[in-house]
Design a protein around this motif. Structure first.
Motif, short mmCIF file in Angstrom:
data_model
loop_
_atom_site.label_atom_id
_atom_site.label_comp_id
_atom_site.label_asym_id
_atom_site.label_seq_id
_atom_site.Cartn_x
_atom_site.Cartn_y
_atom_site.Cartn_z
N TRP A 192 0.83 -1.20 0.00
CA TRP A 192 0.00 0.00 0.00
C TRP A 192 0.87 1.25 0.00
N ASP A 193 0.45 2.26 -0.75
CA ASP A 193 1.03 3.60 -0.66
C ASP A 193 -0.04 4.51 -0.07
N LEU A 194 0.17 4.92 1.16
CA LEU A 194 -0.83 5.74 1.86
C LEU A 194 -0.63 7.23 1.63
N HIS A 195 0.41 7.59 0.88
CA HIS A 195 0.72 9.01 0.66
C HIS A 195 0.35 9.48 -0.73
N SER A 196 -0.35 8.66 -1.48
CA SER A 196 -0.73 9.06 -2.83
C SER A 196 -1.76 10.20 -2.78
N PRO A 197 -1.61 11.21 -3.64
CA PRO A 197 -2.64 12.26 -3.71
C PRO A 197 -3.98 11.63 -4.10
N GLY A 198 -5.02 11.96 -3.37
CA GLY A 198 -6.33 11.41 -3.68
C GLY A 198 -6.66 10.14 -2.96
N GLY A 199 -5.72 9.60 -2.15
CA GLY A 199 -6.03 8.41 -1.39
C GLY A 199 -5.07 7.27 -1.65
N PRO A 200 -5.19 6.17 -0.89
CA PRO A 200 -4.26 5.04 -1.00
C PRO A 200 -4.26 4.43 -2.40
N THR A 201 -3.09 3.94 -2.82
CA THR A 201 -2.94 3.20 -4.07
C THR A 201 -2.13 1.94 -3.80
N LEU A 202 -2.12 1.06 -4.78
CA LEU A 202 -1.32 -0.16 -4.69
C LEU A 202 -0.08 -0.02 -5.56
N LEU A 203 1.07 -0.38 -5.01
CA LEU A 203 2.29 -0.49 -5.80
C LEU A 203 2.62 -1.97 -5.95
N VAL A 204 2.91 -2.38 -7.18
CA VAL A 204 3.16 -3.79 -7.49
C VAL A 204 4.49 -3.91 -8.22
N ALA A 205 5.31 -4.87 -7.78
CA ALA A 205 6.58 -5.14 -8.47
C ALA A 205 6.36 -6.24 -9.49
N ASN A 206 6.50 -5.89 -10.78
CA ASN A 206 6.52 -6.89 -11.85
C ASN A 206 7.96 -7.37 -12.01
N GLY A 207 8.20 -8.63 -11.66
CA GLY A 207 9.57 -9.15 -11.75
C GLY A 207 10.09 -9.19 -13.16
N GLY A 208 9.18 -9.40 -14.13
CA GLY A 208 9.55 -9.29 -15.53
C GLY A 208 10.29 -10.47 -16.12
N VAL A 209 10.41 -11.58 -15.38
CA VAL A 209 11.17 -12.73 -15.89
C VAL A 209 10.23 -13.66 -16.66
N PRO A 210 10.47 -13.88 -17.95
CA PRO A 210 9.60 -14.78 -18.72
C PRO A 210 9.80 -16.23 -18.30
N THR A 211 8.69 -16.95 -18.17
CA THR A 211 8.73 -18.39 -17.89
C THR A 211 7.74 -19.08 -18.81
N ALA A 212 7.88 -20.39 -18.94
CA ALA A 212 6.96 -21.17 -19.77
C ALA A 212 5.97 -21.88 -18.87
N PRO A 213 4.67 -21.83 -19.20
CA PRO A 213 3.66 -22.47 -18.34
C PRO A 213 3.94 -23.94 -18.06
N GLU A 214 4.46 -24.63 -19.07
CA GLU A 214 4.67 -26.08 -18.91
C GLU A 214 5.89 -26.40 -18.06
N THR A 215 6.75 -25.41 -17.80
CA THR A 215 7.96 -25.68 -17.01
C THR A 215 7.96 -24.94 -15.68
N GLY A 216 6.88 -24.27 -15.35
CA GLY A 216 6.77 -23.64 -14.04
C GLY A 216 7.72 -22.49 -13.82
N ARG A 217 8.79 -22.72 -13.04
CA ARG A 217 9.70 -21.65 -12.66
C ARG A 217 10.88 -21.49 -13.61
N SER A 218 11.00 -22.34 -14.61
CA SER A 218 12.15 -22.27 -15.52
C SER A 218 12.15 -20.96 -16.31
N LYS A 219 13.26 -20.25 -16.25
CA LYS A 219 13.36 -18.96 -16.95
C LYS A 219 13.72 -19.19 -18.41
N ARG A 220 13.27 -18.28 -19.27
CA ARG A 220 13.60 -18.40 -20.69
C ARG A 220 13.61 -17.01 -21.30
N ASP A 221 14.30 -16.87 -22.42
CA ASP A 221 14.30 -15.62 -23.19
C ASP A 221 14.54 -14.41 -22.29
#
Length: 412
Positions: A192-221
């Motif tokens: 949560w960001d409680l200091h956003s103008p206009g009220g609370p907002t959500l901050l989310v970290a997108n890790g950005g690491v591509p994976t394949a559905p069939e291999t679960g956590r295996s990283k690729r590309d």
């Protein structure tokens, strides 16, 4: 696939059973004592309680760990435990005394459990018929107290497209009510960001690491990595901002507000192809509400006493001067100030989970850090010299705390 019905209602272990099963877990609680430690800090250690996930001999648990009565060698004990079907990642204590835990990515289960009650409440991704083919990404956030505390927010991935979403869930039923795109992939922690103008907002970290559905956590590309920090409207999920670091091979993972309450600290994990680049990469970044900055990498002249941080930040918590980051592969906790400068470090093998106790009467915070074979506790002012480590007694029987734990004082 969901487990059998009996497994879904597996009862919590009674305290005596849990202690017998995890004999040797006391080794997880060997602690640091600083010479200037106050009596108030000693009183707090007697009632310390941490919500955690751990593994022992191939079995996985969530529960509450409590500190023993202060002695020369204080230790953590199991206060209550629940066996779970696979590795949990994060745990989230709620205001009513229950604990929510979610499987690490790509996960299929979410559980809400009150240690005082026998039957946990399970939720499986396969039961979200309106939102099929989703996996949990390991993190859950509770709604703000006094406003939307009846909601939970989970980071998830659409298996078909690879896109990440925030799942908005009813805190009691765990049913998904809505989902919001995170405008990225591999979404991880949210805050949560409680200091956003206009009220609370959500901050989310997108890790950005591509994976394949069939291999679960295996990283690729990995050349297609696209990590970002996004701000979402807390009511509609509307995208309000998105920020990226200059280096696309730095994955934004975990989040903690700095002591000023306005600067966000971010633990990074490097994904460079060259091992030397990866070892020297920064493990910490800052966000001031407008700009995202990677903190400086380690000094060029590393020594045996101060090896590289290995480009891997496992967890992050607020510290009096800035943040503490667990550098799992480097085997240490590293402290950064509000300017992003590395100020000191403390050795602890394979450290990952970090938690802060609230300040005591002297405004001292207590840092709890869990490592491979034991844990450390640091009280008082920021470290100015290496503290004396107290070794655990007895043989550790393969019990180890998982990625994250959380201060949960007052929970029964």
């Amino acid at each position: 696939m969901p487990m059998a019905t009996e497994s879904l209602h597996r009862p919590a272990l009674h305290r005596r059973q849990a202690l017998a099963l995890l004999a040797g877990t006391a080794g997880l609680g060997a602690c640091i004592w600083l010479p200037a430690e106050a009596a108030t800090a000693r009183a707090r250690i007697a009632s310390a309680r941490l919500a955690a996930a751990w593994e022992v001999q191939g079995r996985y648990f969530i529960g509450l760990l409590s500190a023993a009565t202060p002695t020369a060698r204080p230790a953590l004990k199991v206060h209550a435990a629940l066996e779970v079907p696979s590795r949990a990642h994060s745990v989230c204590p709620l205001a009513d005394g229950s604990v929510v835990a979610v499987a690490r990515r790509p996960g299929d289960w979410l559980v809400r459990w009150h240690p005082a009650q026998a039957t946990p409440q399970w939720h499986w991704q396969t039961t979200d018929h309106r939102y099929p083919d989703r996996t949990f990404n390991g993190h859950v956030l509770s709604g703000l107290a006094g406003t939307d505390g009846e909601y939970l927010y989970t980071t998830e991935t659409d298996v078909e497209t690879g896109a990440s979403v925030v799942g908005v869930r009813h805190a009691r039923s765990l049913e998904k009510l809505a989902e919001w795109p995170t405008h990225g992939i591999d979404a991880h922690e949210l805050i949560w960001d409680l200091h956003s103008p206009g009220g609370p907002t959500l901050l989310v970290a997108n890790g950005g690491v591509p994976t394949a559905p069939e291999t679960g956590r295996s990283k690729r590309d990995l050349h297609r990595m696209d990590s970002s920090l996004v701000r979402l409207d807390a009511t509609t999920g509307r995208l309000m901002g998105q920020w990226r670091l200059q280096d696309p091979r730095l994955s934004l993972r975990h989040l903690a507000w700095g002591p000023d309450g306005k600067t966000l600290g971010i633990a990074l994990q490097a994904e460079h192809d060259a091992p030397a680049e990866r070892r020297a990469a920064p493990v910490h970044a800052r966000f001031d509400g407008q700009t995202l900055y990677a903190s400086a990498a380690q000094p060029a002249a590393e020594t045996r006493a101060a090896p590289p941080l290995q480009g891997y930040g496992g967890s992050i918590v607020t510290a009096p001067e800035g943040w503490a980051v667990s550098c799992t592969r480097a085997g240490c906790v590293a402290w950064f100030n509000l300017q992003g400068q590395l100020t000191t470090r403390m050795a602890l093998s394979e450290v990952c989970a970090l938690a802060n106790a609230p300040p005591d009467a002297q405004s001292h915070t207590t840092l709890w850090a869990a490592g491979q074979s034991h844990s450390l506790r640091q009280n008082g002012e920021p470290l100015t010299e290496p503290p004396l480590r107290v070794a655990h007694e007895g043989k550790l029987q393969a019990a180890r705390v998982d990625n994250h734990w959380v201060w949960a004082q007052g929970f029964e």
